[in-house]
Scaffold this motif. Structure first.
Motif, PDB file in Angstrom:
ATOM      1  N   MET A 130       3.818   1.264  -1.606  1.00  0.00           N
ATOM      2  CA  MET A 130       4.799   0.983  -2.670  1.00  0.00           C
ATOM      3  C   MET A 130       6.099   0.411  -2.087  1.00  0.00           C
ATOM      4  SD  MET A 130       3.696   1.974  -5.759  1.00  0.00           S
ATOM      5  CE  MET A 130       2.056   2.498  -6.199  1.00  0.00           C
ATOM      6  N   GLY A 174      14.546   6.166  -5.654  1.00  0.00           N
ATOM      7  CA  GLY A 174      15.278   6.611  -4.472  1.00  0.00           C
ATOM      8  C   GLY A 174      15.958   5.450  -3.774  1.00  0.00           C
ATOM      9  N   GLY A 175      15.675   5.322  -2.466  1.00  0.00           N
ATOM     10  CA  GLY A 175      16.278   4.256  -1.676  1.00  0.00           C
ATOM     11  C   GLY A 175      15.986   2.859  -2.218  1.00  0.00           C
ATOM     12  N   ARG A 227      12.742   9.126 -14.503  1.00  0.00           N
ATOM     13  CA  ARG A 227      12.676   7.670 -14.431  1.00  0.00           C
ATOM     14  C   ARG A 227      13.080   7.081 -15.773  1.00  0.00           C
ATOM     15  NH1 ARG A 227       7.208   4.901 -12.659  1.00  0.00           N
ATOM     16  NH2 ARG A 227       6.240   6.938 -12.364  1.00  0.00           N
ATOM     17  N   GLY A 264      20.679   9.189  -0.320  1.00  0.00           N
ATOM     18  CA  GLY A 264      21.474   9.039   0.896  1.00  0.00           C
ATOM     19  C   GLY A 264      21.807   7.608   1.240  1.00  0.00           C
ATOM     20  N   LYS A 305       0.830  -1.218   0.000  1.00  0.00           N
ATOM     21  CA  LYS A 305       0.000   0.000   0.000  1.00  0.00           C
ATOM     22  C   LYS A 305       0.858   1.258   0.000  1.00  0.00           C
ATOM     23  CE  LYS A 305      -4.183  -1.899   1.966  1.00  0.00           C
ATOM     24  NZ  LYS A 305      -4.507  -2.537   3.237  1.00  0.00           N
ATOM     25  N   ALA A 345       9.548   2.110  -3.560  1.00  0.00           N
ATOM     26  CA  ALA A 345       9.500   3.535  -3.949  1.00  0.00           C
ATOM     27  C   ALA A 345      10.411   4.402  -3.087  1.00  0.00           C
ATOM     28  CB  ALA A 345       8.069   4.046  -3.894  1.00  0.00           C
ATOM     29  N   GLY A 346      11.364   3.781  -2.393  1.00  0.00           N
ATOM     30  CA  GLY A 346      12.352   4.572  -1.644  1.00  0.00           C
ATOM     31  C   GLY A 346      11.996   4.703  -0.187  1.00  0.00           C
ATOM     32  N   ALA A 347      12.643   5.659   0.443  1.00  0.00           N
ATOM     33  CA  ALA A 347      12.380   5.895   1.861  1.00  0.00           C
ATOM     34  C   ALA A 347      10.934   6.364   2.027  1.00  0.00           C
ATOM     35  CB  ALA A 347      13.347   6.947   2.384  1.00  0.00           C
ATOM     36  N   ASP A 348      10.363   6.046   3.183  1.00  0.00           N
ATOM     37  CA  ASP A 348       8.965   6.409   3.447  1.00  0.00           C
ATOM     38  C   ASP A 348       8.870   7.921   3.693  1.00  0.00           C
ATOM     39  OD1 ASP A 348       6.454   6.931   4.641  1.00  0.00           O
ATOM     40  OD2 ASP A 348       6.274   4.788   5.107  1.00  0.00           O
ATOM     41  N   ILE A 349       8.394   8.627   2.691  1.00  0.00           N
ATOM     42  CA  ILE A 349       8.366  10.097   2.747  1.00  0.00           C
ATOM     43  C   ILE A 349       7.465  10.574   3.889  1.00  0.00           C
ATOM     44  CG2 ILE A 349       7.705  12.181   1.461  1.00  0.00           C
ATOM     45  CD1 ILE A 349       8.487  10.661  -1.107  1.00  0.00           C
ATOM     46  N   LYS A 350       6.401   9.802   4.161  1.00  0.00           N
ATOM     47  CA  LYS A 350       5.472  10.214   5.229  1.00  0.00           C
ATOM     48  C   LYS A 350       6.155  10.168   6.594  1.00  0.00           C
ATOM     49  CE  LYS A 350       1.527   8.758   2.525  1.00  0.00           C
ATOM     50  NZ  LYS A 350       0.674   7.630   2.152  1.00  0.00           N
ATOM     51  N   LEU A 409      19.400   7.722   7.929  1.00  0.00           N
ATOM     52  CA  LEU A 409      20.351   7.599   6.814  1.00  0.00           C
ATOM     53  C   LEU A 409      21.424   6.578   7.155  1.00  0.00           C
ATOM     54  CD1 LEU A 409      20.767  11.372   5.905  1.00  0.00           C
ATOM     55  CD2 LEU A 409      19.951   9.594   4.361  1.00  0.00           C
ATOM     56  N   PRO A 466      14.671  10.350  -7.534  1.00  0.00           N
ATOM     57  CA  PRO A 466      13.928  11.611  -7.530  1.00  0.00           C
ATOM     58  C   PRO A 466      14.258  12.547  -6.375  1.00  0.00           C
ATOM     59  CG  PRO A 466      12.525   9.822  -6.761  1.00  0.00           C
ATOM     60  CD  PRO A 466      13.862   9.220  -7.051  1.00  0.00           C
ATOM     61  N   GLU A 467      15.285  12.231  -5.582  1.00  0.00           N
ATOM     62  CA  GLU A 467      15.591  13.061  -4.412  1.00  0.00           C
ATOM     63  C   GLU A 467      15.811  14.524  -4.768  1.00  0.00           C
ATOM     64  OE1 GLU A 467      16.746  10.045  -4.975  1.00  0.00           O
ATOM     65  OE2 GLU A 467      16.917   8.890  -3.115  1.00  0.00           O
ATOM     66  N   LYS A 494       3.093  -3.408  -8.676  1.00  0.00           N
ATOM     67  CA  LYS A 494       3.541  -2.074  -9.111  1.00  0.00           C
ATOM     68  C   LYS A 494       4.965  -1.701  -8.718  1.00  0.00           C
ATOM     69  CE  LYS A 494       0.378   1.301  -9.290  1.00  0.00           C
ATOM     70  NZ  LYS A 494      -0.691   2.222  -8.813  1.00  0.00           N
TER      71      LYS A 494
END
Ligand code: HXC
Length: 260
Positions: free
Chosen positions: A25, A110-111, A167, A142, A23, A64-69, A83, A133-134, A60
């Protein structure tokens, strides 16, 4: 072991780990990275396990990298800890002495892309895509992206991806030697099995020495790197795997390596 963020399975000599936050990504958070270290403990400890295969849950995303939230609220010190956890985890994966394959089944951003770069090999589904996309977030990669990507694809392409944040498709990643192979969705599993079988048939002692020679050697002068290669090869020469490999060749049979 019960994991909250991962699905972990042992199949013969292969330990497979699925990033399991579809959910989100399969974004990386503290909990997931901590659990990933437990998987690395098992990978490192168990001589019967020869390969780690990493993929993402769902159709999908690989990750999708580090959890931005989670990142949004972090202080500088908390960010530093996050980091550092990711960097240490990925470096550990890279230097653990056994190979890993990232099976990139969707977006690797990203990550997530950086995790795949810390693996020994990358197998991509034809629907996969890759990006850092950082630069669009006011951060920089990082988890090693500024260092591993240029070493894999060269500085020019790496800077293109780093500076644009765009991308690229699996096919383009293949052309740029970022991924080792691209497979159609319905043949991805077979492809992974074939690579796994090939690698697991080979000598774990040789693999350990090769990984150290390539990783440590890349930071040394040519003369020092060649000296390292000689010493690692001489060490391998005193192993049961070497005795078995040579005996099998002379007896015209397949070797059975124990990794000792
Ligand atoms: C947290 C994420 C996330 C992320 C996606 N989601 N990426 N949550 N962290 N990195 C969540 C969305 O908020 C959403 O949840 C759900 O996943 C589905 O995402 P959508 O955007 O609705 O789906 P889609 O339109 O298909 O787009 C997928 C996507 C896009 C292309 C992956 O979500 C995206 O661009 N995500 C951000 C990728 C990114 O910038 N990664 C770099 C992070 S920084 P809700 O609940 O809202 O529906 C990084 C640095 C690492 O990795 C090292 C330093 C710490």
């Amino acid at each position: 072991m019960n994991y909250s963020y991962l699905i972990v399975q042992e199949e013969g000599s292969v330990l497979s780990v699925v990033l399991n936050r579809p959910k989100a990504m399969n974004a990386l958070n503290n909990g997931l990275l901590s659990e990933f270290n437990l998987v690395l403990d098992q990978f490192e400890r168990d001589p019967g396990i020869r390969l780690l295969v990493i993929t993402g849950e769902g159709e999908k995303a690989f990750c999708a990298g580090a959890d931005i939230k989670e990142l949004v609220e972090l202080s500088a010190l908390e960010m530093k800890a996050f980091l550092s956890l990711g960097q240490r985890t990925f470096r550990r994966l890279e230097t653990i002495g056994k190979p890993s394959i990232a099976v990139v089944n969707g977006v690797a951003l990203g990550g997530g892309f950086e995790l795949s770069l810390a693996c020994s090999l990358r197998i991509a589904s034809e629907t996969a895509s890759f990006g850092l996309p950082e630069v669009r977030l006011g951060m920089i990669p990082g988890y090693g992206g500024t260092q591993r990507l240029p070493r894999i694809t060269g500085k020019g392409k790496a800077l293109e991806l780093l500076l644009t944040g765009k991308r690229i498709s699996a096919e383009e990643a293949y052309q740029e030697r970022i991924v080792n192979v691209v497979a159609a969705r319905d043949t991805l599993q077979t492809e992974v099995e074939q690579w796994s079988e090939t690698i697991c048939r080979n000598s774990p002692v040789s693999i350990r020495m090769i990984m150290e020679a390539v990783d440590v050697g890349s930071h040394l002068s040519m003369d020092n790197a060649l000296a390292l290669e000689t010493n690692l090869d001489a060490l391998a020469a005193d192993s049961n795997d070497k005795r078995e490999g040579f005996a099998a060749f002379l007896e015209k049979r397949n070797p059975i390596f124990e990794g000792k």
